[in-house]
Scaffold this active site. Structure first.
Site, PDB file in Angstrom:
ATOM      1  CE  LYS A 148      11.283  23.215 -23.273  1.00 23.13           C
ATOM      2  NZ  LYS A 148      11.247  24.666 -23.008  1.00 23.13           N
TER       3      LYS A 148
ATOM      4  N   GLY B 255      14.211  29.114 -16.064  1.00 25.88           N
ATOM      5  CA  GLY B 255      14.759  29.561 -14.791  1.00 25.88           C
ATOM      6  C   GLY B 255      15.087  28.396 -13.878  1.00 25.88           C
TER       7      GLY B 255
END
Length: 253
Positions: free
Chosen positions: A141, A233
């Protein structure tokens, strides 16, 4: 090849060895003149310039908000909402699993191995948690933010990475005595691409618990802009991908 489609929603597992199958699928979609939305970090961390260049050459839209921070908006925020600003640096918590583990260790005084096992049983940590706990996920990231928001031509190998597997309850307790917390912090700047455990002040913007992610964007005009959101999630990732798809559709009108 089996279906007609307008936009490829690419959600294969991240592969930081050779970026497949995301790399080939994405390039093939571009060659067919299709837009692409991805949550994958592999091809972006290893071959960002090549992938983005291919999209530009094909004249298609390529969006990847879901690759960093789950539901926490950061790439689109920086590119669109504060597009008037030059970005100097980004610093934050970019992995929900490690933040959950460190938060639990701080709250309960438990050992790393105990919390990791419970995290795996709850489905927060993977069966093989290496990418998360060794900082690999956050490093990917970091590369994506470096390329997309600061214009740094970097790949995964350019990031200095230290994970959290060596953090024990004694280190957590020592930090707490001085009103500090230990967090896995990613830093993105022209001078530093790094992921490592760091001391942060209790009550600061970095004091977030559970699977939350946060990031502070330091700019030339707006000073510091901080965002917080659920970083892991399926629904959270889906929300980011749907946002990108909606943006693509709006740009076509």
């Amino acid at each position: 090849d089996a279906v007609e489609y307008d936009c490829l929603i690419e959600a294969t597992p991240t592969n930081i060895v050779d970026a497949e199958p995301a790399f080939s699928l994405t390039l093939k979609a571009f060659e067919q003149g299709k837009d692409v939305v991805t949550s994958n970090k592999g091809h972006l961390a290893l071959k960002f310039k090549e992938v983005v260049g291919a999209a530009e050459k094909a004249g298609v839209q390529f969006r990847y908000e879901a690759s960093v921070g789950g539901a926490m908006p950061i790439i689109n925020l920086a590119k669109e909402t504060i597009s008037s600003c030059g970005i100097k640096s980004i610093k934050g918590i970019l992995n929900g699993t490690t933040n959950y583990i460190l938060s639990r260790m701080t709250a309960e005084g438990s050992d790393y191995e105990v919390i990791l096992k419970e995290s795996q049983e709850l489905g927060i940590a993977e069966t093989d948690p290496t990418q998360d706990v060794e900082g690999i996920d956050a490093a990917c990231k970091t590369v994506i933010l470096a390329n997309s928001l600061l214009g740094i031509d970097a790949t995964y190998s350019d990031v200095k990475v230290i994970g959290i597997s060596s953090i024990n309850s004694q280190a957590i307790d020592l930090a707490k005595k001085d009103d500090y917390l230990i967090k896995l912090i990613a830093e993105v700047s022209k001078d530093n691409l790094q992921v490592s455990p760091r001391l942060v002040k209790r009550g600061s913007s970095y004091d977030v618990s559970g699977t939350l992610n946060m990031a502070t964007i330091t700019t030339d005009l707006a000073d510091e802009v901080s965002v917080i959101g659920l970083g892991a999630g399926s629904l959270e990732t889906a929300s980011a991908m749907l946002t990108d798809l909606i943006s693509i559709l709006k740009n076509k009108n």
